[in-house]
Design an enzyme around this catalytic site. Sequence first.
Site, PDB file in Angstrom:
ATOM      1  N   GLY A  44      22.463  10.900 -15.059  1.00 42.92           N
ATOM      2  CA  GLY A  44      23.891  10.913 -14.762  1.00 42.92           C
ATOM      3  C   GLY A  44      24.759  10.061 -15.664  1.00 42.92           C
ATOM      4  N   ASP A  99      26.384   6.585 -13.157  1.00 42.63           N
ATOM      5  CA  ASP A  99      27.541   7.466 -13.018  1.00 42.63           C
ATOM      6  C   ASP A  99      28.328   7.164 -11.748  1.00 42.63           C
ATOM      7  OD1 ASP A  99      25.454   8.388 -11.387  1.00 42.63           O
ATOM      8  OD2 ASP A  99      25.568  10.458 -12.077  1.00 42.63           O
ATOM      9  N   ASP A 102      27.107   5.630  -4.547  1.00 41.66           N
ATOM     10  CA  ASP A 102      27.361   6.456  -3.372  1.00 41.66           C
ATOM     11  C   ASP A 102      26.794   5.718  -2.152  1.00 41.66           C
ATOM     12  OD1 ASP A 102      28.150   8.805  -1.994  1.00 41.66           O
ATOM     13  OD2 ASP A 102      26.227   9.759  -2.343  1.00 41.66           O
ATOM     14  N   LYS A 130      32.162   5.559  -4.458  1.00 39.14           N
ATOM     15  CA  LYS A 130      32.553   6.212  -3.196  1.00 39.14           C
ATOM     16  C   LYS A 130      32.225   5.236  -2.072  1.00 39.14           C
ATOM     17  CE  LYS A 130      30.632  10.647  -4.013  1.00 39.14           C
ATOM     18  NZ  LYS A 130      30.090  11.939  -3.517  1.00 39.14           N
ATOM     19  N   PHE A 151      32.228  15.589  -3.275  1.00 43.85           N
ATOM     20  CA  PHE A 151      31.156  15.765  -4.247  1.00 43.85           C
ATOM     21  C   PHE A 151      31.776  16.111  -5.588  1.00 43.85           C
ATOM     22  CE2 PHE A 151      27.597  17.648  -6.484  1.00 43.85           C
ATOM     23  CZ  PHE A 151      26.607  16.729  -6.201  1.00 43.85           C
ATOM     24  N   VAL A 152      31.404  15.350  -6.609  1.00 46.75           N
ATOM     25  CA  VAL A 152      32.008  15.542  -7.933  1.00 46.75           C
ATOM     26  C   VAL A 152      30.955  15.877  -8.978  1.00 46.75           C
ATOM     27  CG1 VAL A 152      34.091  14.160  -7.562  1.00 46.75           C
ATOM     28  CG2 VAL A 152      31.971  13.026  -8.256  1.00 46.75           C
ATOM     29  N   ARG A 164      27.030  19.151 -15.901  1.00 47.28           N
ATOM     30  CA  ARG A 164      27.021  17.815 -16.514  1.00 47.28           C
ATOM     31  C   ARG A 164      27.898  17.746 -17.757  1.00 47.28           C
ATOM     32  NH1 ARG A 164      22.916  14.440 -14.434  1.00 47.28           N
ATOM     33  NH2 ARG A 164      20.936  15.478 -14.016  1.00 47.28           N
TER      34      ARG A 164
HETATM   35  P1  IMP Z   1      23.195   6.679  -4.139  1.00 47.18           P
HETATM   36  O1  IMP Z   1      21.767   6.298  -4.315  1.00 47.18           O
HETATM   37  O2  IMP Z   1      23.437   7.410  -2.865  1.00 47.18           O
HETATM   38  O3  IMP Z   1      24.170   5.552  -4.365  1.00 47.18           O
HETATM   39  O4  IMP Z   1      23.493   7.803  -5.180  1.00 47.18           O
HETATM   40  C1  IMP Z   1      23.604   7.567  -6.501  1.00 47.18           C
HETATM   41  C2  IMP Z   1      23.179   8.808  -7.236  1.00 47.18           C
HETATM   42  O5  IMP Z   1      23.397  10.002  -6.486  1.00 47.18           O
HETATM   43  C3  IMP Z   1      24.005   8.941  -8.479  1.00 47.18           C
HETATM   44  O6  IMP Z   1      23.369   8.343  -9.576  1.00 47.18           O
HETATM   45  C4  IMP Z   1      24.121  10.430  -8.634  1.00 47.18           C
HETATM   46  O7  IMP Z   1      23.032  10.905  -9.396  1.00 47.18           O
HETATM   47  C5  IMP Z   1      24.000  11.000  -7.258  1.00 47.18           C
HETATM   48  N1  IMP Z   1      25.320  11.332  -6.680  1.00 47.18           N
HETATM   49  C6  IMP Z   1      25.967  10.708  -5.674  1.00 47.18           C
HETATM   50  N2  IMP Z   1      27.142  11.267  -5.420  1.00 47.18           N
HETATM   51  C7  IMP Z   1      27.267  12.295  -6.287  1.00 47.18           C
HETATM   52  C8  IMP Z   1      28.289  13.263  -6.539  1.00 47.18           C
HETATM   53  O8  IMP Z   1      29.373  13.322  -5.907  1.00 47.18           O
HETATM   54  N3  IMP Z   1      28.031  14.163  -7.516  1.00 47.18           N
HETATM   55  C9  IMP Z   1      26.877  14.152  -8.248  1.00 47.18           C
HETATM   56  N4  IMP Z   1      25.903  13.261  -8.059  1.00 47.18           N
HETATM   57  C10 IMP Z   1      26.095  12.340  -7.080  1.00 47.18           C
HETATM   58 MG    MG Z   2      22.167   9.753 -10.990  1.00 45.81          MG
END
Ligand code: IMP
Ligand code: MG
Length: 175
Positions: A44, A99, A102, A130, A151-152, A164
Amino acid sequence: MGHMLHPRPLIRASRITARCRQLGRQIAGDYAGQHPLVVPLLGGAFCFVADLARAIPLHGLELRFASASSYGAGTVTSGQVAVDAIPECRDRQVLVVDDILDTGRTLRAVELALRAAGAAEVRACVLLDKPTRREVPIQAQYVGFTIPNRFVVGYGLDYDGRYRHLPDVCTIDEE
Ligand code: IMP
Ligand code: MG
């Protein structure tokens, strides 16, 4: 091809470029005279780190890729994080670049792996945050843009390997 998703620009490439320059200057100032190890998370972060790293005028900067994956083929996190290729980082000041922050699970898993490998300090720089989605109490020291719970895709972010390459960060509306 199945149903089509329609990407709509949320953050345009020109704003991303400008923000990368600001973050680069800020990071260079904060690490002045030091030699941080920048660790982008593939895939990402590939667009973001390309722009960000070139905006950090620090001679001592070192950059090594790692990878983390938490999402399967959908838009909902699996909760499982696989961390690969953690570089040698004993006693280093590490700046993880990703990237999007979340739920926070990915960053937490990477930070734990870096600390287990002996990192002296771990900070994070994410293009997008987010905060309303957080499940793990973790913050990034450097954030490009705070966005709502949508979702982006684009500028490195994918939906099952697609989108991507889009220059803008876009929302996709599933129908
Ligand atoms: P986390 O572990 O939930 O914080 O998620 C982080 C990872 O989830 C990021 O590195 C992204 O690869 C993926 N991710 C989270 N939200 C999005 C989104 O809105 N679009 C695309 N990938 C996302
Ligand atoms: Mg990622």
